[in-house]
Design a protein around this motif. Structure first.
Motif, PDB file in Angstrom:
ATOM      1  N   UNK A  99      14.847  -8.612  82.250  1.00 16.58           N
ATOM      2  CA  UNK A  99      14.946  -8.974  80.843  1.00 16.58           C
ATOM      3  C   UNK A  99      15.483  -7.814  80.012  1.00 16.58           C
ATOM      4  N   UNK A 100      16.458  -8.136  79.173  1.00 14.33           N
ATOM      5  CA  UNK A 100      16.956  -7.260  78.125  1.00 14.33           C
ATOM      6  C   UNK A 100      16.466  -7.852  76.811  1.00 14.33           C
ATOM      7  N   UNK A 101      15.755  -7.038  76.037  1.00 15.39           N
ATOM      8  CA  UNK A 101      15.228  -7.502  74.756  1.00 15.39           C
ATOM      9  C   UNK A 101      15.757  -6.587  73.657  1.00 15.39           C
ATOM     10  N   UNK A 102      16.450  -7.180  72.697  1.00 17.16           N
ATOM     11  CA  UNK A 102      16.946  -6.437  71.548  1.00 17.16           C
ATOM     12  C   UNK A 102      16.100  -6.820  70.344  1.00 17.16           C
ATOM     13  N   UNK A 103      15.394  -5.844  69.775  1.00 22.10           N
ATOM     14  CA  UNK A 103      14.543  -6.090  68.617  1.00 22.10           C
ATOM     15  C   UNK A 103      15.313  -5.753  67.354  1.00 22.10           C
ATOM     16  N   UNK A 104      15.572  -6.768  66.532  1.00 22.62           N
ATOM     17  CA  UNK A 104      16.291  -6.546  65.269  1.00 22.62           C
ATOM     18  C   UNK A 104      15.541  -5.585  64.358  1.00 22.62           C
ATOM     19  N   UNK A 105      14.234  -5.473  64.551  1.00 26.36           N
ATOM     20  CA  UNK A 105      13.443  -4.539  63.759  1.00 26.36           C
ATOM     21  C   UNK A 105      13.695  -3.122  64.272  1.00 26.36           C
ATOM     22  N   UNK A 106      14.649  -2.440  63.668  1.00 25.39           N
ATOM     23  CA  UNK A 106      15.004  -1.089  64.086  1.00 25.39           C
ATOM     24  C   UNK A 106      16.113  -1.024  65.101  1.00 25.39           C
ATOM     25  N   UNK A 107      16.713  -2.173  65.461  1.00 23.95           N
ATOM     26  CA  UNK A 107      17.808  -2.202  66.443  1.00 23.95           C
ATOM     27  C   UNK A 107      17.405  -1.497  67.737  1.00 23.95           C
ATOM     28  N   UNK A 108      16.230  -1.855  68.250  1.00 23.08           N
ATOM     29  CA  UNK A 108      15.691  -1.221  69.441  1.00 23.08           C
ATOM     30  C   UNK A 108      15.973  -2.058  70.690  1.00 23.08           C
ATOM     31  N   UNK A 109      16.257  -1.371  71.787  1.00 22.96           N
ATOM     32  CA  UNK A 109      16.505  -2.022  73.075  1.00 22.96           C
ATOM     33  C   UNK A 109      15.309  -1.776  73.988  1.00 22.96           C
ATOM     34  N   UNK A 110      14.792  -2.849  74.591  1.00 26.98           N
ATOM     35  CA  UNK A 110      13.723  -2.746  75.572  1.00 26.98           C
ATOM     36  C   UNK A 110      14.169  -3.418  76.865  1.00 26.98           C
ATOM     37  N   UNK A 111      13.864  -2.810  77.997  1.00 29.79           N
ATOM     38  CA  UNK A 111      14.281  -3.328  79.292  1.00 29.79           C
ATOM     39  C   UNK A 111      13.065  -3.482  80.195  1.00 29.79           C
ATOM     40  N   UNK A 112      12.991  -4.644  80.857  1.00 30.38           N
ATOM     41  CA  UNK A 112      11.860  -4.985  81.712  1.00 30.38           C
ATOM     42  C   UNK A 112      12.380  -5.415  83.076  1.00 30.38           C
ATOM     43  N   UNK A 113      11.837  -4.808  84.144  1.00 36.56           N
ATOM     44  CA  UNK A 113      12.212  -5.133  85.514  1.00 36.56           C
ATOM     45  C   UNK A 113      11.290  -6.230  86.029  1.00 36.56           C
ATOM     46  N   UNK A 114      11.879  -7.288  86.582  1.00 33.03           N
ATOM     47  CA  UNK A 114      11.080  -8.377  87.161  1.00 33.03           C
ATOM     48  C   UNK A 114      10.422  -7.897  88.447  1.00 33.03           C
ATOM     49  N   UNK A 115       9.114  -8.056  88.521  1.00 31.04           N
ATOM     50  CA  UNK A 115       8.352  -7.736  89.720  1.00 31.04           C
ATOM     51  C   UNK A 115       7.606  -8.993  90.155  1.00 31.04           C
ATOM     52  N   UNK A 116       6.935  -8.913  91.270  1.00 30.46           N
ATOM     53  CA  UNK A 116       6.152 -10.058  91.719  1.00 30.46           C
ATOM     54  C   UNK A 116       7.028 -11.164  92.265  1.00 30.46           C
ATOM     55  N   UNK A 117       6.386 -12.281  92.612  1.00 32.03           N
ATOM     56  CA  UNK A 117       7.077 -13.378  93.269  1.00 32.03           C
ATOM     57  C   UNK A 117       7.785 -14.244  92.248  1.00 32.03           C
ATOM     58  N   UNK A 118       8.724 -15.037  92.755  1.00 32.33           N
ATOM     59  CA  UNK A 118       9.410 -16.004  91.913  1.00 32.33           C
ATOM     60  C   UNK A 118       8.392 -16.981  91.332  1.00 32.33           C
ATOM     61  N   UNK A 119       8.542 -17.262  90.056  1.00 31.07           N
ATOM     62  CA  UNK A 119       7.606 -18.154  89.375  1.00 31.07           C
ATOM     63  C   UNK A 119       6.535 -17.440  88.596  1.00 31.07           C
ATOM     64  N   UNK A 120       6.394 -16.125  88.808  1.00 33.82           N
ATOM     65  CA  UNK A 120       5.412 -15.347  88.060  1.00 33.82           C
ATOM     66  C   UNK A 120       6.063 -14.730  86.827  1.00 33.82           C
ATOM     67  N   UNK A 121       5.215 -14.253  85.917  1.00 35.25           N
ATOM     68  CA  UNK A 121       5.697 -13.574  84.716  1.00 35.25           C
ATOM     69  C   UNK A 121       5.439 -12.075  84.789  1.00 35.25           C
ATOM     70  N   UNK A 122       5.489 -11.537  85.985  1.00 35.34           N
ATOM     71  CA  UNK A 122       5.200 -10.122  86.195  1.00 35.34           C
ATOM     72  C   UNK A 122       6.441  -9.282  85.909  1.00 35.34           C
ATOM     73  N   UNK A 123       6.263  -8.274  85.039  1.00 40.40           N
ATOM     74  CA  UNK A 123       7.344  -7.351  84.695  1.00 40.40           C
ATOM     75  C   UNK A 123       6.811  -5.929  84.644  1.00 40.40           C
TER      76      UNK A 123
END
Length: 522
Positions: free
Chosen positions: A56-80
């Motif tokens: 996931x790439x998340x761009x927050x308009x509040x401050x023009x901040x970039x956050x990056x999350x690596x997918x972990x865990x098995x398919x179907x989970x929400x683990x990052x």
């Protein structure tokens, strides 16, 4: 946000090493305590580490901040796993940002608001270097203003217009294999279709040549006074919508669009959000990929599950959140000042297929349930609140934005349950000293500790938005758990203007604590 910087000085060099400090909420250890929170996120998929999973790439308009999350865990989970090191590979971005692989090379590209030409779109072409690392280069053109997307008009070229507060659609609208754009115009309530001619003119998929194919894609019109929509009676003419004194085309003040095939019939449907609305509207395309014609409206989307109801001016993002090959839906405010800022990232899982999605509500705190996020204007102060010899944190804030525009100002207590060498914090009280009761009167609290009455324990001074001070006397005694009297307001009749920020320190080495109060610069 909880973070610590460790400074090591050797010769002339300075090393700033990031240290992860554990933060708990109850018995739960937060996974992303040091993100700084998330206010108005915009979500895209990208494979950041080359493992084939959708991160996931998340761009927050509040401050023009970039956050990056690596997918972990098995398919179907929400683990990052929060992976801020990847944010550094992206260029500076402004206002909005979406990742789309426009040239089908397997690497996501960036569509974003231009940093130089207001209301314009710039594209950053993604590629991988010889070591497999992602890089981005601004795409330029050999006509008009070289750094932005344009289309021809009678006397040259003009920009593809996207307001700095809007969210456009960047997708293959007509199904011909190249990426098109849908965006609301500055002077009307219609969405323009900018068609990419790269395939039709055999220019190569890496080329981007646009024309404005349709001034009112889908033939619908949005009420210039609000969120109401009108459909056209004909697939060949624009809806007249609501007029003002007989004139159409009055400037529309804000819209965000999400465009995908919502019913599996092969053409593009629309999720639309308006700047004044807490809801999403779905429009069904009864036309074709090449000639969109919206024939049905569904208000309060999704009407067959939990409808979105979130103040306000929403953005919807069709992304795969669990790496199961089906894109889900994330909905969150697209406004950075007055929109809700608690339980404000809604996730709908796709239980259908990617080409015919069925959305089911999962949670209203996607990602943010793992963040130490206390909203705007955080002002930390350190003191041993519970008398265990460890430095705790009192965090003054600018308040939670709630539905209906109400703001809950407060202070938060984080107790240090670790050691001096290895601190570990627990969010023990999210309304410390019940300061939210004063929020309607003043708000935006900035605490400071110091022994003001010379009895050996630490008292509490709190600056507020009006430039004045609260004073709470600690009557517990030295090295004991702090116990405060009810705070008195307008301490010392001090008034500094706006946003008082106090500090207590002996400035002149006379053994007495002095008071310094900062203010907001006018």
């Amino acid at each position: 946000m909880i973070w610590v910087i460790f400074l090591n000085y050797t010769g002339r060099s300075q090393n700033f090493d990031r240290i992860n400090v554990p933060v708990y909420k109850g018995n739960k250890k937060l996974k992303y305590p040091d993100t700084g929170g998330l206010r108005a996120g915009q979500f895209s998929n990208i494979d950041l580490n080359g493992d084939g999973k959708q991160d996931l790439f998340v761009f927050d308009r509040n401050g023009d901040q970039i956050m990056t999350f690596i997918k972990t865990g098995v398919s179907g989970s929400l683990d990052y796993e929060y992976a801020p090191e990847y944010a550094a590979i992206f260029p500076p971005l402004r206002n909005w940002a979406l990742l789309v692989d426009y040239n089908h090379d397997g690497v996501m590209d960036i569509f974003s608001s231009s940093g130089y030409y207001p209301g314009s779109v710039e594209v950053w072409k993604g590629s991988k270097d010889q070591n497999g690392r992602l890089t981005f280069r601004l795409k330029t053109f050999d006509y008009g203003l070289k750094e932005i997307l344009q289309f021809p008009i009678s006397n040259g070229y003009t920009q593809i217009y996207v307001s700095s507060i809007d969210m456009p659609g960047v997708v293959d609208v007509d199904g011909d294999g190249d990426i098109d754009m849908i965006s609301f115009e500055a002077d009307g309530s219609y969405a323009s279709f900018y068609k990419n001619l790269s395939v039709e003119e055999n220019l190569g998929i890496d080329s981007m040549k646009f024309i404005r194919q349709d001034l009112c894609w889908g033939k619908f019109a949005e009420n210039q006074f609000g969120e109401a929509l009108t459909l056209s009676s004909s697939p060949f003419s624009c809806s007249t919508g609501v007029t003002d004194g007989g004139n159409t085309g009055v400037r529309h003040s804000g819209s965000s669009v999400a465009i995908f095939d919502n019913d599996g019939d092969g053409d593009m449907d629309l999720l639309l959000a308006d700047i004044g609305s807490s809801r999403l509207t779905r429009l069904f395309n009864g036309g074709s990929p090449s000639m969109a014609y919206m024939t049905r409206i569904e208000n309060n989307f999704p009407s067959d599950d939990v409808p979105v109801n979130l103040d306000y001016f929403l953005g919807a993002y069709y992304v795969d959140t669990d790496d199961d090959g089906k894109r889900d839906l994330v909905v969150t405010p697209n406004e950075i000042n007055s929109a809700e800022s608690q339980n404000h990232v809604w996730l709908y899982k796709n239980t259908g297929t990617d080409s015919a999605p069925v959305f089911k509500f999962v949670k209203n705190d996607f990602l943010i349930d793992e963040m130490a996020f206390f909203n705007s204007a955080s002002h930390p102060a350190f003191a041993d609140v519970n008398g265990d010899g460890l430095q705790d944190i009192i965090l003054g804030t600018g308040g939670i934005q709630q539905k209906g525009g109400k703001k809950k100002n407060r202070m938060v207590l984080l107790l240090n349950n670790g050691t001096q060498a290895s601190p570990s914090y627990n969010i023990a009280d999210e309304d410390y000293l019940n300061f939210s009761q004063y929020g309607d009167l003043t708000g935006r609290f900035a605490p400071a500790f110091g022994d003001l009455d010379n009895d050996g324990d630490q008292d509490l001074i709190i600056g507020d938005a009006h430039g004045q001070l609260y004073y709470a006397v600690n009557h517990a005694g030295k090295n004991k758990p702090m116990e405060f009297n009810a705070p008195s307001y307008y301490f010392g009749e001090i008034f500094v203007g706006q946003n008082a920020k106090p500090q207590i320190i002996d400035l002149d080495n006379d053994g007495l604590k002095d008071l310094i109060v900062g203010e907001k610069k006018q």
